[in-house]
Scaffold this motif. Structure first.
Motif, short mmCIF file in Angstrom:
data_model
loop_
_atom_site.label_atom_id
_atom_site.label_comp_id
_atom_site.label_asym_id
_atom_site.label_seq_id
_atom_site.Cartn_x
_atom_site.Cartn_y
_atom_site.Cartn_z
N LEU A 179 0.70 -1.19 0.06
CA LEU A 179 -0.05 0.06 -0.14
C LEU A 179 0.97 1.35 -0.03
CD1 LEU A 179 -2.71 -1.01 2.68
CD2 LEU A 179 -2.90 -1.05 0.23
N LEU A 180 2.20 1.11 0.41
CA LEU A 180 2.72 2.41 0.55
C LEU A 180 3.77 2.70 -0.52
CD1 LEU A 180 3.97 1.99 4.15
CD2 LEU A 180 2.32 3.26 3.49
N ALA A 181 3.76 1.70 -1.56
CA ALA A 181 4.56 2.09 -2.82
C ALA A 181 3.74 2.62 -3.98
CB ALA A 181 5.19 0.66 -3.34
N SER A 182 4.10 3.32 -4.74
CA SER A 182 3.53 4.07 -5.90
C SER A 182 3.28 3.19 -6.80
CB SER A 182 4.25 5.20 -6.26
OG SER A 182 3.51 5.80 -7.50
N LYS A 183 2.07 2.86 -7.57
CA LYS A 183 1.90 2.18 -8.41
C LYS A 183 2.31 2.53 -9.79
CE LYS A 183 -2.70 0.39 -6.49
NZ LYS A 183 -4.23 0.39 -6.68
N LYS A 184 2.57 3.86 -9.95
CA LYS A 184 3.18 4.52 -11.22
C LYS A 184 4.56 3.97 -11.55
CE LYS A 184 0.67 8.87 -10.77
NZ LYS A 184 0.53 10.17 -10.76
N ASP A 185 5.20 3.60 -10.35
CA ASP A 185 6.74 3.21 -10.59
C ASP A 185 6.57 1.53 -10.54
OD1 ASP A 185 7.32 5.82 -10.43
OD2 ASP A 185 7.47 5.65 -8.31
N ARG A 186 5.65 0.68 -10.68
CA ARG A 186 5.55 -0.62 -10.61
C ARG A 186 4.64 -1.12 -11.76
NH1 ARG A 186 3.35 -2.57 -5.36
NH2 ARG A 186 2.10 -0.88 -5.48
N PRO A 187 5.37 -2.26 -12.40
CA PRO A 187 4.68 -2.95 -13.59
C PRO A 187 3.30 -3.54 -12.96
CG PRO A 187 7.07 -3.18 -13.77
CD PRO A 187 6.78 -2.54 -12.37
N MET A 188 2.48 -3.59 -13.68
CA MET A 188 1.27 -4.35 -13.48
C MET A 188 1.61 -5.73 -13.84
SD MET A 188 -2.78 -3.65 -14.66
CE MET A 188 -2.52 -2.07 -14.67
N LEU A 189 1.10 -6.59 -13.01
CA LEU A 189 1.35 -8.15 -13.34
C LEU A 189 0.09 -8.96 -13.97
CD1 LEU A 189 3.67 -9.41 -10.56
CD2 LEU A 189 4.58 -8.41 -12.58
N PHE A 190 -1.00 -8.74 -13.27
CA PHE A 190 -2.29 -9.42 -13.64
C PHE A 190 -3.46 -8.99 -12.85
CE2 PHE A 190 -0.25 -12.04 -10.22
CZ PHE A 190 -1.65 -12.55 -9.48
N ALA A 191 -4.70 -9.26 -13.27
CA ALA A 191 -5.80 -9.11 -12.61
C ALA A 191 -6.36 -10.29 -12.16
CB ALA A 191 -6.77 -8.18 -13.47
N TYR A 192 -7.19 -10.19 -11.10
CA TYR A 192 -7.93 -11.44 -10.41
C TYR A 192 -9.22 -11.00 -10.09
CZ TYR A 192 -6.80 -9.63 -5.83
OH TYR A 192 -6.67 -9.00 -4.82
N ALA A 193 -10.19 -12.22 -10.27
CA ALA A 193 -11.55 -11.97 -9.55
C ALA A 193 -12.04 -13.38 -8.88
CB ALA A 193 -12.48 -10.99 -10.54
N PHE A 194 -12.92 -13.38 -7.91
CA PHE A 194 -13.60 -14.62 -7.61
C PHE A 194 -14.60 -14.15 -6.58
CE2 PHE A 194 -10.13 -13.70 -4.44
CZ PHE A 194 -10.78 -13.74 -2.97
N ALA A 195 -15.52 -15.05 -6.47
CA ALA A 195 -16.88 -14.59 -5.79
C ALA A 195 -17.27 -15.81 -4.93
CB ALA A 195 -17.91 -14.34 -6.97
N TRP A 196 -17.77 -15.10 -3.68
CA TRP A 196 -18.43 -16.13 -2.84
C TRP A 196 -19.94 -16.23 -3.15
CZ3 TRP A 196 -15.53 -19.14 0.39
CH2 TRP A 196 -14.24 -18.86 0.69
N LEU A 197 -20.35 -17.56 -3.32
CA LEU A 197 -22.00 -17.55 -3.74
C LEU A 197 -22.82 -17.70 -2.49
CD1 LEU A 197 -21.08 -20.13 -6.67
CD2 LEU A 197 -21.16 -17.79 -6.58
N GLU A 198 -23.93 -17.71 -2.60
CA GLU A 198 -25.01 -17.90 -1.58
C GLU A 198 -24.99 -19.25 -1.26
OE1 GLU A 198 -26.59 -15.92 0.08
OE2 GLU A 198 -26.11 -14.09 -0.90
N GLY A 199 -25.04 -19.64 -0.32
CA GLY A 199 -24.79 -21.21 0.33
C GLY A 199 -23.35 -21.42 1.02
#
Length: 313
Positions: free
Chosen positions: A158-178
């Motif tokens: 959280l303390l490092a600037s994103k502008k100076d660091r390459p992006m690696l990947f995006a992720y997503a997951f979901a918790w379902l009802e039940g």
């Protein structure tokens, strides 16, 4: 009001805005009349009819008005259909849930990844969605075979600037009802760029004309995250509304009118399945058809030894 009736009204109103252009919003050589975007105010009743009951038409129109000047050069029919398509899904065109952009004089509705998540929640099938971007220097680990909850970990720096660091990947997951959890959808930067280059007509056009003003140019992190969310949409139970949204965005990618997919999602779904079946049938023409096993009915034939014994008798 029924969706089929809304469809007829949209077609009629679009023709009234531009008598020489039908709902297909074919491109004309002449420039679109300046200022026509503000005519959308005339369709307030149609927009309200398209909106879900829980979305205020006043809120929708307030978010829409600042967008209209950017659509002045768009074909009028495309402005009407993109606005009502957006309203159909109850997403606010404020840049947070949805955007309406000018793509080669065609106004196009696109949901943001926040819009996709909103529809997942509305389905009642998804309890929560977790999505993020991993940058170099973040702490992360992915072990697909590990136990749920331990298979994926991301601790951002959280303390490092994103502008100076390459992006690696995006992720997503979901918790379902039940209490169950979906698989983790991961899209690397390289994958996102390949999808962008192959499928985004807006990106291709912006590259060709040198303007570099598509959403892939101006909001790459958001589009990268949206790609992961769309991949997640294939891994969770889908409502009819979410299926319709996927079909509407596919229509934009293929240059087809979005409104026809939006106001009649069941027909759009059947048409999409028919197209996929047709492509599969064409692809299978060169593949030899394997023989199907034949199931015999009735009593099984006696074994040869028994038949010989009967002959001797």
């Amino acid at each position: 009001m029924g969706l089929s009736t809304l469809k007829e009204r949209v077609q009629a109103r679009a023709a009234a805005v531009a008598p020489d252009e039908d709902i297909r919003h074919d491109r004309a050589d002449e420039e679109a009349p300046g200022g026509h975007g503000h005519d959308v105010e005339r369709f307030r009743a149609d927009i309200e009819a398209a909106l879900p009951k829980h979305v205020s038409v006043d809120l929708f129109m307030a978010a829409l008005r600042p967008v209209l000047p950017n659509l002045r050069q768009c074909i009028p029919a495309s402005v009407v259909q993109s606005v009502i398509t957006c309203a159909r899904f109850g997403l606010i065109p404020d840049g947070q849930q949805a955007v309406i952009t000018a793509d080669d004089r065609i106004a196009t509705f696109l949901a943001t990844y926040h819009g996709y998540i909103e529809l997942m929640y509305r389905s009642g099938l998804v309890r929560s969605v977790v999505a993020g971007l991993v940058y170099e220097g973040d702490e992360w680990d992915y072990q697909p075979t590990a136990r749920v909850g331990e298979d994926f970990v991301h601790k951002p720096n959280l303390l490092a600037s994103k502008k100076d660091r390459p992006m690696l990947f995006a992720y997503a997951f979901a918790w379902l009802e039940g209490g169950a959890r979906s698989a983790v959808a991961i899209v690397t930067v390289e994958e996102a760029e390949e999808i962008r280059d192959e499928f985004s007509r807006a990106y291709q056009r912006a590259e060709a004309n040198g303007k570099k003003d598509s959403l892939w140019h101006t909001r790459f992190p958001d589009m990268h995250q949206k790609t992961a969310i769309r991949r997640l949409a294939k891994l969770v139970p889908k409502s009819a509304e979410l299926r319709a949204l996927i079909e509407v965005e596919r229509a934009a990618e293929e240059g087809r009118p979005q409104i026809l997919a939006a106001v009649d999602p069941e027909t759009a779904q059947l048409e999409a399945e028919a197209r996929r079946a047709a492509r599969a049938a064409e692809a299978s023409q060169d593949v030899p058809v394997s023989r199907l096993a034949v199931k015999t009915r009735g009593r099984a034939k006696p074994r040869r030894r028994n038949r010989d014994r009967n002959k001797r008798r």
